[in-house]
Motif scaffolding. Structure first.
Motif, PDB file in Angstrom:
ATOM      1  N   ALA A 234       0.815  -1.215   0.000  1.00 45.45           N
ATOM      2  CA  ALA A 234       0.000   0.000   0.000  1.00 45.45           C
ATOM      3  C   ALA A 234       0.851   1.268   0.000  1.00 45.45           C
ATOM      4  N   GLY A 235       2.183   1.119   0.005  1.00 40.48           N
ATOM      5  CA  GLY A 235       3.038   2.290   0.017  1.00 40.48           C
ATOM      6  C   GLY A 235       3.052   3.014   1.343  1.00 40.48           C
ATOM      7  N   LEU A 236       2.795   2.280   2.442  1.00 38.37           N
ATOM      8  CA  LEU A 236       2.827   2.865   3.778  1.00 38.37           C
ATOM      9  C   LEU A 236       4.130   2.462   4.460  1.00 38.37           C
ATOM     10  N   PRO A 237       5.094   3.351   4.577  1.00 39.52           N
ATOM     11  CA  PRO A 237       6.380   2.984   5.179  1.00 39.52           C
ATOM     12  C   PRO A 237       6.257   2.787   6.683  1.00 39.52           C
ATOM     13  N   VAL A 238       7.070   1.885   7.219  1.00 36.55           N
ATOM     14  CA  VAL A 238       7.165   1.735   8.672  1.00 36.55           C
ATOM     15  C   VAL A 238       8.178   2.781   9.146  1.00 36.55           C
ATOM     16  N   VAL A 239       7.655   3.886   9.617  1.00 33.01           N
ATOM     17  CA  VAL A 239       8.477   5.003  10.048  1.00 33.01           C
ATOM     18  C   VAL A 239       9.266   4.642  11.300  1.00 33.01           C
ATOM     19  N   LYS A 240       8.665   3.800  12.130  1.00 33.39           N
ATOM     20  CA  LYS A 240       9.259   3.497  13.428  1.00 33.39           C
ATOM     21  C   LYS A 240       8.660   2.199  13.931  1.00 33.39           C
ATOM     22  N   LEU A 241       9.480   1.399  14.603  1.00 37.30           N
ATOM     23  CA  LEU A 241       9.004   0.193  15.275  1.00 37.30           C
ATOM     24  C   LEU A 241       9.085   0.403  16.766  1.00 37.30           C
ATOM     25  N   GLN A 242       7.998   0.145  17.451  1.00 34.98           N
ATOM     26  CA  GLN A 242       8.029   0.087  18.898  1.00 34.98           C
ATOM     27  C   GLN A 242       8.179  -1.378  19.291  1.00 34.98           C
ATOM     28  N   ALA A 243       9.357  -1.689  19.810  1.00 34.31           N
ATOM     29  CA  ALA A 243       9.662  -3.061  20.212  1.00 34.31           C
ATOM     30  C   ALA A 243       8.995  -3.321  21.551  1.00 34.31           C
ATOM     31  N   SER A 244       7.963  -4.136  21.535  1.00 38.82           N
ATOM     32  CA  SER A 244       7.154  -4.346  22.736  1.00 38.82           C
ATOM     33  C   SER A 244       6.527  -5.725  22.683  1.00 38.82           C
ATOM     34  N   CYS A 245       6.174  -6.232  23.854  1.00 36.03           N
ATOM     35  CA  CYS A 245       5.560  -7.551  23.977  1.00 36.03           C
ATOM     36  C   CYS A 245       4.231  -7.441  24.707  1.00 36.03           C
ATOM     37  N   ALA A 246       3.259  -8.233  24.263  1.00 36.08           N
ATOM     38  CA  ALA A 246       1.994  -8.376  24.970  1.00 36.08           C
ATOM     39  C   ALA A 246       2.092  -9.547  25.940  1.00 36.08           C
ATOM     40  N   VAL A 247       1.075  -9.685  26.768  1.00 41.57           N
ATOM     41  CA  VAL A 247       0.954 -10.822  27.680  1.00 41.57           C
ATOM     42  C   VAL A 247      -0.053 -11.792  27.098  1.00 41.57           C
ATOM     43  N   GLU A 248       0.249 -13.091  27.168  1.00 44.68           N
ATOM     44  CA  GLU A 248      -0.630 -14.114  26.603  1.00 44.68           C
ATOM     45  C   GLU A 248      -0.957 -15.166  27.658  1.00 44.68           C
TER      46      GLU A 248
END
Length: 485
Positions: free
Chosen positions: A234-248
């Motif tokens: 779609a031409g949407l760049p990933v400007v930034k990644l937030q490195a994070s984890c959820a709880v499962e």
């Protein structure tokens, strides 16, 4: 910290300062001394990245007072810190006793949000290291999902056009480019990458893109490879990644799991909870989102709103420029505040996704792998707005794992039998940076929940350093090289 991708791209790794409680300049400067510099020393590096969260009042002071801005820049340099990214999602009050849905205010229908974001970009241009290619600012995914009538949608789209124009003007004035990334989050107008494509497609890719939060991606049961391919197409760049984890919780009906989840159900932050349910009936599959009564819980008071074609409203009509359809009046069952913000929670699960959305129903016998974890794919994803609602019966506990929007430390497992979605974060890193070309160059470890853990750490700097070391080790394992000054 900086690393170098095999293609030569410098990769900036930082931690986000929204973990610290500071909403004036003196507080921000104090946190650099009390936490950020000790984190750098624990890691044994000459230069540490810090993604600053600067509340509205701090940003105003920095824009209005050049001496204050120079003081912040000097303090960063003195302590061996650098900033290439700002987290402009929270506007103010992020460490109040109760935050919950107020974190989404003001949203992108309010001029205050546009002004704040552009001011953050101006401040960032002054803080950027001389050799940084660009800066990034992350922001909320337009608004909380209710209320979202067509006129609010159109107002937000006009604001995004002004945002792109404003960023271009800032680059002309300063010579420093800054991009803004919209962060899909459960419960918001944009909560999945499919919705990001639908609602944000067509924006200026040189100025605007996506801030991908790996915790949110996991909570929505999105496959990292498919999600990133969808954004790229779609031409949407990933400007930034937030490195994070959820709880499962693999078995949310297990008394031990429920007890551990209960200890995470704290009053400050919103902890949206999702499950991908198994198919209804014996041997069959669900052909659409599962409504509450079929699961033995109350029918949700929020009408289904997902899975519409671009620009299509729930009644089949269309609205301008595909920024999303309305859901009508406030049907959440909560009180309606004067600013139109939904203050209540639904009685039952919200069907998330729909036809064409990977968080919606999958095909017969299909199971999707997400970050090395096998998740059921026969039924849809259901969600409630907060963990206490799930524990009170808002989500089925016997149809699949629960994932909770609770940013857990990257390097440590939560109380057993809970676990984190670290395997999915590892998969996201691999998809973005494990190939021949780097698909993202700004990574921010964002675990803002240390203070609300059942047992908050006595050594916060040590915990943050351990998270950054965990992320660095995954990146070097993908072939990136750590740079030293």
């Amino acid at each position: 910290m900086r690393l170098r991708h095999p293609d030569g791209t410098p990769i900036h790794l930082a931690y986000c300062s929204n973990v610290h409680q500071a909403e004036d300049l003196e507080g921000v400067l104090a946190q650099l001394a009390a936490y950020a510099e000790p984190v750098r020393e624990r890691l044994g590096v000459d230069r540490l990245g810090i993604g600053l969260w600067l509340a509205r009042d701090v940003v105003t002071e920095l824009v209005d007072d050049g001496r204050a801005l120079a003081r912040l820049k000097d303090e960063l340099s003195l302590r061996g810190l650098e900033t290439v990214t700002l987290n402009a999602f929270p506007y103010a009050g992020f460490h109040r006793e109760v935050v919950k849905k107020d974190v989404y205010l003001p949203d992108w229908t309010h001029k205050a949000r546009l002004d704040y974001t552009l001011d953050c970009a101006r401040v960032l241009t002054a803080l950027l290291p001389d050799d940084a290619r660009r800066g990034s600012v992350s922001t909320l995914p337009l608004a909380w999902r209710t209320p979202w009538p067509a006129e609010r949608s159109n107002t937000a789209r006009r604001a995004l056009d002004r945002l792109a124009d404003g960023l271009a003007a800032i680059e002309r004035e300063t010579g420093r480019p800054v991009r803004v990334g919209f962060e899909p989050e459960p419960g918001c107008v944009v909560e999945t990458t499919t919705q990001a494509v639908r609602e944000l497609g067509g924006l200026d890719p040189e100025r605007l893109g996506i801030c991908l939060d790996a915790c949110h991606l996991a909570v929505q049961f999105e496959d990292p490879g498919a999600a990133l391919a969808r954004l790229a197409a779609a031409g949407l760049p990933v400007v930034k990644l937030q490195a994070s984890c959820a709880v499962e919780a693999d078995d949310p009906a297990d008394p031990a799991a429920r007890a551990a989840l209960g200890r995470l159900a704290e009053p400050r932050f919103l902890h949206q909870t999702r499950t991908r349910v198994a198919a209804l009936g014996s041997g069959g599959t669900s052909s659409g989102p599962v409504e509450g009564p079929a699961l033995g819980v109350a029918r949700p008071r929020i009408p289904r709103q997902r899975g519409l074609a671009a620009g299509e409203q729930g009644d089949g009509s269309r609205h301008a420029r595909g920024l999303g359809g309305p859901i009508g009046a406030d049907n959440s069952g909560g009180s309606r505040r004067p600013d139109g913000h939904d203050g209540g929670f639904p009685a039952g699960p919200i069907p998330v996704g729909g036809p064409g959305d990977p968080t919606g129903p999958a095909g017969p016998g299909h199971a999707r792998r997400s970050g090395g974890q096998r998740v059921p794919g026969e039924g849809p994803v259901l969600g409630v707005d907060d963990l206490p609602d799930a524990l009170a019966g808002g989500l089925p506990a016997d149809r699949g794992a629960w994932r909770v929007h609770f940013h857990a430390p990257l390097h440590a497992e939560p109380e057993a039998p809970l676990r984190t979605t670290a395997p999915q974060l590892t998969a996201v890193l691999s998809e973005l940076l494990g190939g021949p070309v780097a698909a993202c160059d700004h990574i921010e470890v964002e675990t803002y929940t240390w203070s609300v853990l059942p047992r908050p750490p006595a050594d916060l700097a040590g915990g943050i350093a351990a998270e950054l070391a965990w992320a660095r080790d995954r990146l070097t394992g993908l072939g990136l090289k750590e740079e030293t000054s």
